[in-house]
Write an enzyme that holds these catalytic residues in place. Structure first.
Site, PDB file in Angstrom:
ATOM      1  N   SER A  23      35.108  43.627  32.203  1.00 34.02           N
ATOM      2  CA  SER A  23      36.147  42.593  32.270  1.00 34.02           C
ATOM      3  C   SER A  23      35.661  41.203  31.884  1.00 34.02           C
ATOM      4  O   SER A  23      36.474  40.273  31.831  1.00 34.02           O
ATOM      5  CB  SER A  23      36.759  42.548  33.677  1.00 34.02           C
TER       6      SER A  23
ATOM      7  N   SER B 239      42.050  39.832  37.392  1.00 36.65           N
ATOM      8  CA  SER B 239      41.507  40.523  36.219  1.00 36.65           C
ATOM      9  C   SER B 239      42.467  41.622  35.775  1.00 36.65           C
ATOM     10  O   SER B 239      42.065  42.755  35.486  1.00 36.65           O
ATOM     11  CB  SER B 239      40.122  41.112  36.519  1.00 36.65           C
TER      12      SER B 239
ATOM     13  N   LYS C 289      33.632  34.698  35.736  1.00 37.57           N
ATOM     14  CA  LYS C 289      34.295  36.000  35.635  1.00 37.57           C
ATOM     15  C   LYS C 289      33.402  37.138  36.102  1.00 37.57           C
ATOM     16  O   LYS C 289      32.213  37.169  35.814  1.00 37.57           O
ATOM     17  CB  LYS C 289      34.723  36.256  34.181  1.00 37.57           C
TER      18      LYS C 289
ATOM     19  N   LYS D  86      37.611  39.492  29.154  1.00 32.91           N
ATOM     20  CA  LYS D  86      38.779  38.635  29.338  1.00 32.91           C
ATOM     21  C   LYS D  86      38.453  37.155  29.153  1.00 32.91           C
ATOM     22  O   LYS D  86      39.366  36.346  28.959  1.00 32.91           O
ATOM     23  CB  LYS D  86      39.391  38.882  30.717  1.00 32.91           C
TER      24      LYS D  86
END
Length: 419
Positions: free
Chosen positions: A47, A107, A209, A50
Site C-alpha cells: 500500500s 488505505s 504511509k 498509494k
C-alpha cells in the site's frame, strides 16, 4: 563474535524474510543518506503504492483540472477490490477530498481505483502515468501496475525509490502533505482511524504511509520533523506491524542523532548491527542475516492474485515464504493479520456499537492497554450493520477478555483473523 551471531541468524530466519528486508533513512532537506541496508533490493511496495496515487491526485489539483469537491464515480471494478476498502458501490460518487482521506487513513483499495479511473480513465492507464512519474523523479527501480498496491508480480520498488518519492511529495506538495497527518475522518457517519500508529506516538512524526501484503511483509514510510530538521525513513519486510514500527522508531532516532553529529551515510553490516543494536526487535535480526548472507538485490516471485472480489477477505499471518507457488495470497490492507479481536455486539447504528465497545473496554481494564476500538461496518444503507469490536489482542488475550466479560454477563466472542 558479532559476525558469528549474525551468521547464525541466517539459519534461524527464513531466507525469504531475510531477503526482503531493507531500510533507508535520508535527510529530507539534502537527500543525503543517513542509513541504508539493502536500499536497492527490489520488493513489493504494497500500500505504499498509494503515495504515488496521491502524488498524481495532488498534481491534478495543482493544475486546476480537478478540485477538492470534484466528484468521482465508483465503477464495478473499483467496488470489487479486496479490503481494506470503504465499501463503495458501483455508481456511488465520492469527493476528491474524501478519496484522499480514505487513502491516507484506511488505505482503501476501492478509493485508490476510483481515483485512478477519475484521473486516468482506466486503472491500467493510470498505472502507466504512475510509472512515468516515478521515472521522472529518478525512481530507477520502480514499476507500477495498479493504484492500490494489491498483489501484482510486476509491481516492484525499493526503499531508496520510496524515500525519493516521499521527499519529492513533501517538497512538491507541502500544502497537501498535511493530509498524511490525519488521525481520523468521518465518512457517512462512521469515524475511520489511521493505520499509521507510529505517527501517533513518535515525537515529530507527521506521516506518511503503511503497507502490507504477504509477499512484501510489513512496509512503512515515515517522516518526522524536529526543529528545522526533517528525516524520512523507509522499511520493507517487517514480520509484524508492531516490530516494524518499533524498528522504524529506532532508525529515526539514529537518523536524528547522526544529523546532530553531522554524520554521513551508514551502510548496515552484520557486525555493526549485531554489536550496536542487541536490543532491537526482530527486524534487526533480519537486517543482519540479509547482510551476512549477501542476499541478492532482486525481487522475489509473487504468487498470482485471485480475481478481485467484493467478499471480505480473511486476514492471515505472513507465515509462508514469499515465493510459495500457490495462489492463496490475498491482500489484507495494512492491518496486522496476527491481531485477534473480540466482538461484543452488532447494531444497526454506529453510536450504540461504539458505546458497547467502550463499555467493554472499561470493564477489561489492563487487558486492552494495547488494543483499540474498531467498529466494523458491513452492508450499506438500512441494511448496514455495525459490529462492536476491540482489536489488537493475541489469541490468549482475546479468549481471556471474553471470559472476563462472560463472567460479568456480557456478550463476547473472539474473532480469529484467519477465520
Amino acid at each position: 563474535m558479532a559476525a558469528a551471531l549474525a551468521a547464525a541468524f541466517v539459519l534461524a530466519v527464513q531466507p525469504a524474510q531475510a531477503g526482503r528486508y531493507a531500510s533507508i533513512v535520508i535527510d529530507a532537506q539534502t537527500g543525503s543518506v543517513l542509513h541504508a541496508a539493502n536500499p536497492d533490493a527490489r520488493s513489493y511496495p504494497a500500500s505504499l503504492t498509494k503515495v504515488m496515487t496521491l502524488f498524481l491526485l495532488f498534481d491534478e489539483l495543482d493544475s486546476g483540472r480537478i478540485r477538492m469537491d470534484s466528484k468521482f464515480t465508483a465503477s464495478a471494478h473499483a467496488a470489487a477490490q479486496s479490503p481494506s476498502k470503504l465499501g463503495l458501490e458501483p455508481g456511488e460518487t465520492i469527493s476528491v477530498e474524501n478519496l484522499i482521506l480514505a487513502l491516507v487513513t484506511k488505505s482503501a483499495n476501492d478509493a485508490a481505483v476510483v481515483a485512478a479511473e477519475g484521473v486516468g480513465g482506466t486503472e491500467s492507464k493510470f498505472a502507466q502515468m504512475m510509472t512515468r512519474k516515478a521515472q521522472a523523479l529518478g525512481m530507477r527501480n520502480t514499476v507500477y501496475r495498479n493504484a492500490s498496491g494489491l498483489p501484482d508480480t510486476g509491481q516492484v520498488s525499493t526503499v531508496r525509490d520510496q524515500a525519493i518519492l516521499a521527499r519529492a511529495l513533501i517538497r512538491s506538495h507541502p500544502g497537501y502533505y498535511k493530509y498524511f497527518s490525519t488521525r481520523q475522518f468521518v465518512y457517512e457517519g462512521q469515524p475511520i482511524n489511521t493505520h499509521n500508529r507510529l505517527m501517533l506516538r513518535y515525537q515529530g512524526a507527521d506521516g506518511i504511509k503503511t503497507g502490507y501484503i504477504h509477499a512484501s511483509g510489513f512496509n512503512l514510510i515515515s517522516s518526522a520533523k524536529r526543529g528545522d530538521q526533517r528525516i524520512i525513513g523507509v522499511v520493507f519486510g517487517g514480520a509484524t506491524a508492531t516490530s516494524r514500527d518499533n524498528h522504524m522508531a529506532q532508525l529515526l532516532d539514529k537518523g536524528f542523532a547522526k544529523l546532530r553529529r553531522g554524520g554521513g551515510v551508514e551502510m548496515a553490516s552484520a557486525e555493526t548491527e549485531a554489536e550496536s543494536n542487541d536490543d532491537l526487535p526482530d527486524l534487526d535480526d533480519l537486517e543482519a542475516a540479509a547482510q551476512a548472507a549477501k542476499a541478492p538485490a532482486k525481487a522475489p516471485v509473487l504468487v498470482k492474485p485471485k480475481p478481485a472480489s467484493s467478499k471480505k477477505i480473511a486476514m492471515r499471518a505472513p507465515s509462508r515464504a514469499a515465493n510459495d507457488d500457490d495462489d492463496d495470497d490475498d491482500a489484507v490492507g495494512d492491518a496486522d493479520p496476527a491481531a485477534w479481536a473480540i466482538q461484543v455486539g452488532a447494531f444497526s447504528e454506529y453510536r450504540p456499537a461504539h458505546k458497547a465497545a467502550s463499555d467493554a473496554a472499561k470493564k477489561l481494564g489492563g487487558l486492552v492497554s494495547k488494543a483499540s476500538i474498531d467498529i466494523d461496518k458491513a452492508g450499506k444503507g438500512k441494511k448496514a450493520l455495525f459490529r462492536a469490536r476491540i482489536s489488537g489482542f493475541t489469541e490468549d488475550q482475546a479468549r481471556a477478555a471474553c471470559k472476563r466479560l462472560g463472567r460479568a454477563g456480557k456478550s463476547c466472542k473472539p474473532v480469529n483473523p484467519n477465520a
